[in-house]
Design a protein around this motif. Structure first.
Motif, PDB file in Angstrom:
ATOM      1  N   TYR A   1       1.015  14.031   9.843  1.00  0.00           N
ATOM      2  CA  TYR A   1       2.275  13.565  10.435  1.00  0.00           C
ATOM      3  C   TYR A   1       3.389  14.465   9.922  1.00  0.00           C
ATOM      4  CZ  TYR A   1       6.230  10.582  11.628  1.00  0.00           C
ATOM      5  OH  TYR A   1       7.416  10.101  12.120  1.00  0.00           O
ATOM      6  N   VAL A   2       3.881  15.311  10.804  1.00  0.00           N
ATOM      7  CA  VAL A   2       4.832  16.349  10.411  1.00  0.00           C
ATOM      8  C   VAL A   2       6.218  16.026  10.952  1.00  0.00           C
ATOM      9  CG1 VAL A   2       5.385  18.806  10.653  1.00  0.00           C
ATOM     10  CG2 VAL A   2       3.011  18.070  10.295  1.00  0.00           C
ATOM     11  N   VAL A   3       7.209  16.187  10.083  1.00  0.00           N
ATOM     12  CA  VAL A   3       8.614  15.994  10.436  1.00  0.00           C
ATOM     13  C   VAL A   3       9.349  17.281  10.093  1.00  0.00           C
ATOM     14  CG1 VAL A   3      10.723  14.687   9.953  1.00  0.00           C
ATOM     15  CG2 VAL A   3       8.504  13.523   9.943  1.00  0.00           C
ATOM     16  N   ASN A   4       9.927  17.901  11.094  1.00  0.00           N
ATOM     17  CA  ASN A   4      10.719  19.112  10.885  1.00  0.00           C
ATOM     18  C   ASN A   4       9.944  20.189  10.125  1.00  0.00           C
ATOM     19  OD1 ASN A   4      13.042  20.560  11.346  1.00  0.00           O
ATOM     20  ND2 ASN A   4      14.054  19.874   9.483  1.00  0.00           N
ATOM     21  N   GLY A   5       8.671  20.380  10.479  1.00  0.00           N
ATOM     22  CA  GLY A   5       7.877  21.457   9.901  1.00  0.00           C
ATOM     23  C   GLY A   5       7.136  21.131   8.628  1.00  0.00           C
ATOM     24  N   LYS A   6       7.300  19.930   8.082  1.00  0.00           N
ATOM     25  CA  LYS A   6       6.602  19.525   6.859  1.00  0.00           C
ATOM     26  C   LYS A   6       6.008  18.152   7.072  1.00  0.00           C
ATOM     27  CE  LYS A   6       9.516  21.840   3.567  1.00  0.00           C
ATOM     28  NZ  LYS A   6      10.418  21.749   2.482  1.00  0.00           N
ATOM     29  N   SER A   7       4.947  17.874   6.317  1.00  0.00           N
ATOM     30  CA  SER A   7       4.433  16.514   6.391  1.00  0.00           C
ATOM     31  C   SER A   7       5.499  15.580   5.824  1.00  0.00           C
ATOM     32  CB  SER A   7       3.130  16.368   5.607  1.00  0.00           C
ATOM     33  OG  SER A   7       3.371  16.305   4.224  1.00  0.00           O
ATOM     34  N   ALA A   8       5.538  14.367   6.332  1.00  0.00           N
ATOM     35  CA  ALA A   8       6.527  13.398   5.855  1.00  0.00           C
ATOM     36  C   ALA A   8       6.365  13.151   4.357  1.00  0.00           C
ATOM     37  CB  ALA A   8       6.401  12.088   6.631  1.00  0.00           C
ATOM     38  N   ILE A   9       5.129  13.187   3.878  1.00  0.00           N
ATOM     39  CA  ILE A   9       4.863  12.988   2.448  1.00  0.00           C
ATOM     40  C   ILE A   9       5.500  14.109   1.634  1.00  0.00           C
ATOM     41  CG2 ILE A   9       3.040  12.886   0.697  1.00  0.00           C
ATOM     42  CD1 ILE A   9       1.249  11.691   2.992  1.00  0.00           C
ATOM     43  N   GLU A  10       5.280  15.351   2.050  1.00  0.00           N
ATOM     44  CA  GLU A  10       5.863  16.489   1.334  1.00  0.00           C
ATOM     45  C   GLU A  10       7.392  16.450   1.390  1.00  0.00           C
ATOM     46  OE1 GLU A  10       2.500  19.918   1.920  1.00  0.00           O
ATOM     47  OE2 GLU A  10       3.670  19.325   3.678  1.00  0.00           O
ATOM     48  N   TRP A  11       7.934  16.028   2.518  1.00  0.00           N
ATOM     49  CA  TRP A  11       9.377  15.952   2.673  1.00  0.00           C
ATOM     50  C   TRP A  11       9.972  14.981   1.645  1.00  0.00           C
ATOM     51  CZ3 TRP A  11      13.444  12.754   3.725  1.00  0.00           C
ATOM     52  CH2 TRP A  11      14.596  13.357   4.203  1.00  0.00           C
ATOM     53  N   ILE A  12       9.363  13.802   1.521  1.00  0.00           N
ATOM     54  CA  ILE A  12       9.857  12.807   0.562  1.00  0.00           C
ATOM     55  C   ILE A  12       9.718  13.320  -0.870  1.00  0.00           C
ATOM     56  CG2 ILE A  12       9.350  10.521  -0.449  1.00  0.00           C
ATOM     57  CD1 ILE A  12      10.893  10.357   2.165  1.00  0.00           C
ATOM     58  N   MET A  13       8.568  13.889  -1.201  1.00  0.00           N
ATOM     59  CA  MET A  13       8.370  14.382  -2.575  1.00  0.00           C
ATOM     60  C   MET A  13       9.355  15.491  -2.906  1.00  0.00           C
ATOM     61  SD  MET A  13       4.253  14.066  -3.233  1.00  0.00           S
ATOM     62  CE  MET A  13       3.861  15.550  -2.368  1.00  0.00           C
ATOM     63  N   GLU A  14       9.641  16.348  -1.945  1.00  0.00           N
ATOM     64  CA  GLU A  14      10.595  17.434  -2.174  1.00  0.00           C
ATOM     65  C   GLU A  14      12.011  16.892  -2.394  1.00  0.00           C
ATOM     66  OE1 GLU A  14      12.312  20.434   0.923  1.00  0.00           O
ATOM     67  OE2 GLU A  14      10.395  21.220   0.182  1.00  0.00           O
ATOM     68  N   ARG A  15      12.401  15.923  -1.596  1.00  0.00           N
ATOM     69  CA  ARG A  15      13.758  15.380  -1.677  1.00  0.00           C
ATOM     70  C   ARG A  15      14.002  14.571  -2.952  1.00  0.00           C
ATOM     71  NH1 ARG A  15      14.059  18.750   1.461  1.00  0.00           N
ATOM     72  NH2 ARG A  15      14.759  18.675   3.597  1.00  0.00           N
ATOM     73  N   TYR A  16      12.952  13.994  -3.509  1.00  0.00           N
ATOM     74  CA  TYR A  16      13.127  13.127  -4.666  1.00  0.00           C
ATOM     75  C   TYR A  16      12.688  13.758  -5.977  1.00  0.00           C
ATOM     76  CZ  TYR A  16      14.722   9.279  -1.871  1.00  0.00           C
ATOM     77  OH  TYR A  16      15.473   8.482  -1.047  1.00  0.00           O
ATOM     78  N   GLN A  17      12.569  15.076  -6.026  1.00  0.00           N
ATOM     79  CA  GLN A  17      12.235  15.714  -7.299  1.00  0.00           C
ATOM     80  C   GLN A  17      13.509  16.066  -8.070  1.00  0.00           C
ATOM     81  OE1 GLN A  17      10.161  19.442  -6.924  1.00  0.00           O
ATOM     82  NE2 GLN A  17      11.269  19.976  -5.073  1.00  0.00           N
ATOM     83  N   ILE A  18      13.382  16.108  -9.363  1.00  0.00           N
ATOM     84  CA  ILE A  18      14.507  16.467 -10.227  1.00  0.00           C
ATOM     85  C   ILE A  18      14.631  17.990 -10.223  1.00  0.00           C
ATOM     86  CG2 ILE A  18      15.397  16.419 -12.585  1.00  0.00           C
ATOM     87  CD1 ILE A  18      13.732  13.831 -12.962  1.00  0.00           C
ATOM     88  N   THR A  19      15.845  18.477  -9.953  1.00  0.00           N
ATOM     89  CA  THR A  19      16.083  19.920  -9.935  1.00  0.00           C
ATOM     90  C   THR A  19      17.281  20.260 -10.810  1.00  0.00           C
ATOM     91  OG1 THR A  19      17.500  19.729  -7.975  1.00  0.00           O
ATOM     92  CG2 THR A  19      15.166  20.195  -7.588  1.00  0.00           C
TER      93      THR A  19
ATOM     94  N   ASN B   1      20.202  17.634 -10.882  1.00  0.00           N
ATOM     95  CA  ASN B   1      20.267  16.632  -9.821  1.00  0.00           C
ATOM     96  C   ASN B   1      19.044  15.743  -9.968  1.00  0.00           C
ATOM     97  OD1 ASN B   1      20.745  15.166  -7.475  1.00  0.00           O
ATOM     98  ND2 ASN B   1      19.680  16.658  -6.206  1.00  0.00           N
ATOM     99  N   ASN B   2      19.284  14.482 -10.296  1.00  0.00           N
ATOM    100  CA  ASN B   2      18.198  13.526 -10.444  1.00  0.00           C
ATOM    101  C   ASN B   2      18.392  12.427  -9.403  1.00  0.00           C
ATOM    102  OD1 ASN B   2      16.309  11.630 -11.112  1.00  0.00           O
ATOM    103  ND2 ASN B   2      16.805  11.574 -13.289  1.00  0.00           N
ATOM    104  N   PRO B   3      17.679  12.511  -8.282  1.00  0.00           N
ATOM    105  CA  PRO B   3      17.843  11.511  -7.230  1.00  0.00           C
ATOM    106  C   PRO B   3      17.135  10.195  -7.532  1.00  0.00           C
ATOM    107  CG  PRO B   3      16.199  13.095  -6.577  1.00  0.00           C
ATOM    108  CD  PRO B   3      16.749  13.560  -7.903  1.00  0.00           C
ATOM    109  N   ASN B   4      16.528  10.097  -8.697  1.00  0.00           N
ATOM    110  CA  ASN B   4      15.783   8.902  -9.069  1.00  0.00           C
ATOM    111  C   ASN B   4      16.724   7.829  -9.622  1.00  0.00           C
ATOM    112  OD1 ASN B   4      13.335  10.197  -8.377  1.00  0.00           O
ATOM    113  ND2 ASN B   4      13.468  11.322 -10.295  1.00  0.00           N
ATOM    114  N   TRP B   5      17.621   7.377  -8.781  1.00  0.00           N
ATOM    115  CA  TRP B   5      18.664   6.419  -9.142  1.00  0.00           C
ATOM    116  C   TRP B   5      18.192   4.984  -9.009  1.00  0.00           C
ATOM    117  CZ3 TRP B   5      18.670   3.666  -4.803  1.00  0.00           C
ATOM    118  CH2 TRP B   5      18.338   4.318  -3.635  1.00  0.00           C
TER     119      TRP B   5
END
Length: 84
Positions: A16-34, A43-47
């Motif tokens: 299941y791909v959203v905008n060129g990435k699997s939805a799972i990868e998209w979520i993991m990428e967005r919620y990682q600490i950078t 940036n820690n999105p783990n609020w």
């Protein structure tokens, strides 16, 4: 720091791909600490603990896995369409 490992995610869920990435990868990428290289700002999105739901990201990821599997099943079940 505690860590959670999610294992045995079916490969089908990554189809299941959203905008060129699997939805799972998209979520993991967005919620990682950078940390920004130049400024050192982290940036820690783990609020989730601040808003009273420490399971937010885990529950989100589990939901995305479920939705991904269901969506792939639905799409695979659709009749083939011919554009002649």
């Amino acid at each position: 720091m505690s860590e959670i490992t999610i294992e045995n995610i079916p490969a089908k869920a990554y189809e299941y791909v959203v905008n060129g990435k699997s939805a799972i990868e998209w979520i993991m990428e967005r919620y990682q600490i950078t940390t920004h290289k130049d400024s050192g700002i982290t940036n820690n999105p783990n609020w989730s603990q601040e808003v009273g739901n420490p399971r937010y990201i885990l529950d989100l990821l589990l939901s995305i896995i479920n939705v991904s599997l269901q969506t792939v099943d639905i799409v695979e079940g659709l009749p083939k369409v011919s554009f002649d």
